[in-house]
Design a protein around this motif. Structure first.
Motif, PDB file in Angstrom:
ATOM      1  N   CYS A 304      32.110  32.681  28.174  1.00 22.51           N
ATOM      2  CA  CYS A 304      33.371  32.588  27.427  1.00 22.51           C
ATOM      3  C   CYS A 304      34.050  33.951  27.320  1.00 22.51           C
ATOM      4  O   CYS A 304      35.251  34.081  27.600  1.00 22.51           O
ATOM      5  N   TYR A 305      33.282  34.948  26.929  1.00 26.05           N
ATOM      6  CA  TYR A 305      33.882  36.262  26.668  1.00 26.05           C
ATOM      7  C   TYR A 305      34.080  37.056  27.952  1.00 26.05           C
ATOM      8  O   TYR A 305      35.184  37.534  28.236  1.00 26.05           O
ATOM      9  N   ASP A 306      33.030  37.198  28.759  1.00 26.33           N
ATOM     10  CA  ASP A 306      33.123  38.052  29.952  1.00 26.33           C
ATOM     11  C   ASP A 306      34.096  37.500  30.979  1.00 26.33           C
ATOM     12  O   ASP A 306      34.921  38.240  31.530  1.00 26.33           O
ATOM     13  N   PHE A 307      34.016  36.198  31.239  1.00 27.75           N
ATOM     14  CA  PHE A 307      34.799  35.632  32.329  1.00 27.75           C
ATOM     15  C   PHE A 307      36.273  35.520  31.983  1.00 27.75           C
ATOM     16  O   PHE A 307      37.103  35.405  32.881  1.00 27.75           O
ATOM     17  N   PHE A 308      36.601  35.568  30.707  1.00 24.46           N
ATOM     18  CA  PHE A 308      38.028  35.594  30.358  1.00 24.46           C
ATOM     19  C   PHE A 308      38.479  36.985  29.947  1.00 24.46           C
ATOM     20  O   PHE A 308      39.364  37.564  30.564  1.00 24.46           O
ATOM     21  N   PHE A 309      37.882  37.542  28.918  1.00 31.94           N
ATOM     22  CA  PHE A 309      38.406  38.783  28.351  1.00 31.94           C
ATOM     23  C   PHE A 309      38.122  39.999  29.225  1.00 31.94           C
ATOM     24  O   PHE A 309      39.012  40.820  29.457  1.00 31.94           O
ATOM     25  N   VAL A 310      36.907  40.130  29.718  1.00 31.69           N
ATOM     26  CA  VAL A 310      36.598  41.291  30.560  1.00 31.69           C
ATOM     27  C   VAL A 310      37.319  41.190  31.894  1.00 31.69           C
ATOM     28  O   VAL A 310      37.908  42.164  32.377  1.00 31.69           O
ATOM     29  N   SER A 311      37.302  40.004  32.492  1.00 31.96           N
ATOM     30  CA  SER A 311      38.022  39.836  33.763  1.00 31.96           C
ATOM     31  C   SER A 311      39.520  40.022  33.543  1.00 31.96           C
ATOM     32  O   SER A 311      40.224  40.557  34.413  1.00 31.96           O
ATOM     33  N   GLY A 312      40.013  39.622  32.370  1.00 32.78           N
ATOM     34  CA  GLY A 312      41.426  39.823  32.055  1.00 32.78           C
ATOM     35  C   GLY A 312      41.789  41.292  31.942  1.00 32.78           C
ATOM     36  O   GLY A 312      42.875  41.712  32.361  1.00 32.78           O
ATOM     37  N   GLN A 313      40.879  42.098  31.393  1.00 29.07           N
ATOM     38  CA  GLN A 313      41.117  43.540  31.312  1.00 29.07           C
ATOM     39  C   GLN A 313      41.178  44.159  32.706  1.00 29.07           C
ATOM     40  O   GLN A 313      42.001  45.041  32.967  1.00 29.07           O
ATOM     41  N   ILE A 314      40.321  43.693  33.588  1.00 31.72           N
ATOM     42  CA  ILE A 314      40.316  44.196  34.965  1.00 31.72           C
ATOM     43  C   ILE A 314      41.603  43.788  35.677  1.00 31.72           C
ATOM     44  O   ILE A 314      42.232  44.584  36.383  1.00 31.72           O
ATOM     45  N   TYR A 315      42.015  42.544  35.490  1.00 32.69           N
ATOM     46  CA  TYR A 315      43.243  42.054  36.101  1.00 32.69           C
ATOM     47  C   TYR A 315      44.451  42.834  35.587  1.00 32.69           C
ATOM     48  O   TYR A 315      45.341  43.219  36.355  1.00 32.69           O
ATOM     49  N   THR A 316      44.478  43.076  34.287  1.00 33.10           N
ATOM     50  CA  THR A 316      45.575  43.845  33.692  1.00 33.10           C
ATOM     51  C   THR A 316      45.636  45.248  34.267  1.00 33.10           C
ATOM     52  O   THR A 316      46.720  45.767  34.582  1.00 33.10           O
ATOM     53  N   ASP A 317      44.485  45.879  34.414  1.00 33.14           N
ATOM     54  CA  ASP A 317      44.425  47.232  34.964  1.00 33.14           C
ATOM     55  C   ASP A 317      44.983  47.271  36.383  1.00 33.14           C
ATOM     56  O   ASP A 317      45.711  48.193  36.759  1.00 33.14           O
ATOM     57  N   ALA A 318      44.659  46.241  37.174  1.00 35.42           N
ATOM     58  CA  ALA A 318      45.128  46.195  38.559  1.00 35.42           C
ATOM     59  C   ALA A 318      46.630  45.935  38.643  1.00 35.42           C
ATOM     60  O   ALA A 318      47.321  46.487  39.496  1.00 35.42           O
TER      61      ALA A 318
END
Length: 396
Positions: A304-318
């Motif tokens: 729930c947390y990693d696959f949305f929020f952490v991946s979202g942070q990576i996507y935002t950075d890119a």
């Protein structure tokens, strides 16, 4: 430092909903009001860090001062006998605590020659601190097994905050970066508003709105999970909830594999799907023969947390590009931990009060958990329809 930082948070925040209900007789909306202080703290934190700490004080010194003041406020929360007395202290505490999350990162990064490789080995001690706090509450002191005992969690957090406050003054000196070496940051950049132009991109707009909406189910978990597990009779609920943090650490390691094999859209959709499934498991599980459903629901926290929020942070950075990287992360943080969870805590409080007043044939907690399950399913559907799939090399 990192261990104590998250030990303090995990020592009282996980069981807060149960404490408010059992010790202070708070209703759903009063509980929502208290939990909302985290969101207000997240909204105000950039002002403290961006406008004050980054310019005038050593990071380790302001970290120490904030935690010493926090220890006093935590003791006042320990002594409070009514939610009306409790609220001003928790609001002030969260306004002061949320900036420390950025300060411990600042102290860490400034001492590292290669943060990309070194920081994870430091940050993992924060997760360990949170886990140790939960295990201590459940298995050492057994404060979550009887009514009234959870008051002691605030005393434990106060002691830990006092220790970290003193210890902070012995941390490596981390002075403000000299103005000559960095570009002066505007208020709009500090708050992430410089990155608002990213919303012109349809995909990022869909992701941004989805991030806010998915925080509503997240708020249900923070606000109600421990109280729910306690009321239905699951033994050592706080200790068992640490399974979620273990899961978070495990799935964080698997995240790059999912990115490379399934892409960003499928990875983040899996995170949304996990939110819906976990709340269905909570809705229909029990503390008896179906207790395994509750444990699985807790363990899904990693996905729930990693696959949305952490991946979202990576996507935002890119997506942000070099110029707006920090602003974009600030914008997402303000949207999720600020606006999104603020809405979520109030929705969770309203749902709890609604089903207490309007009795139905279905069990109370089943009705409550079906609300975030439905919201997560709707967000998943909207994201699947409106987010255009991107190849991994362009999305990330």
């Amino acid at each position: 430092m990192m261990f104590l930082e998250f030990f303090i948070w995990g020592a009282w925040f996980v069981t807060l909903g149960t404490f408010l209900s059992q010790n202070l007789n708070a209703d759903g909306l009063e509980t929502a009001n208290v939990f909302s202080t985290q969101s207000w703290g997240a909204i105000i934190a950039p002002f403290i860090i961006g406008l004050i700490a980054d310019k005038y004080f050593n990071a380790e010194r302001i970290l120490g001062i904030l935690h010493l003041v926090g220890a006093v406020l935590m003791f006042q929360m320990y002594s409070a006998t009514h939610v009306g007395v409790f609220y001003p202290y928790v609001l002030t505490y969260m306004v002061l605590y949320m900036p420390t999350l950025a300060l411990v990162n600042s102290v860490s990064f400034r001492q590292m020659s290669n943060p990309e490789k070194e920081f994870s080995t430091i940050r993992v001690w924060g997760t360990i601190g949170w886990i140790v706090a939960g295990l201590t509450i459940s298995y050492v002191f057994k404060w979550d097994t009887g009514e009234g005992m959870l008051q002691n969690t605030f005393l434990m957090a106060a002691v830990a905050s006092f220790v970290l406050g003193l210890f902070s003054f012995w941390l490596p000196k981390t002075p403000p970066v000299k103005k000559a070496t960095v570009e002066k940051r505007s208020l709009s950049e500090i708050l992430g508003l410089d990155a608002i132009k990213l919303l012109n991109n349809k995909n990022f707009l869909v992701f941004f709105v989805s991030s806010i909406l998915i925080c509503i189910p997240l708020a249900f978990y923070y606000q109600n999970a421990n109280l729910f597990l306690t009321e239905i009779g699951l033994t050592n609920p706080t200790g068992k909830m640490t399974i979620g943090q273990l899961s978070e650490a495990f799935f964080l390691l698997l995240l790059p594999v999912f990115f490379s094999r399934f892409g960003f859209k499928n990875t983040i959709m899996l995170g949304m799907f996990a939110w819906a499934i976990r709340y269905l498991l909570f809705a229909y599980g029990d503390a008896g023969e179906l207790a395994y459903m509750l444990i699985v629901g807790i363990a899904l926290h990693g996905i729930c947390y990693d696959f949305f929020f952490v991946s979202g942070q990576i996507y935002t950075d890119a997506k942000a590009g070099e110029k707006h990287k920090s602003s974009a992360q600030g914008l997402i943080t303000l949207a999720t931990y600020g606006v999104g969870q603020l809405i979520g805590f109030w929705v969770a409080g309203f749902a709890s009060e609604y089903y207490k007043v309007n009795h139905t044939s279905d069990p109370f907690w089943q009705n409550v958990w079906l609300v975030p399950a439905g919201i997560a399913a709707v967000v998943l559907f909207l994201f699947a329809v409106f987010f255009k799939d991107e190849k991994a090399r362009t999305a990330l």
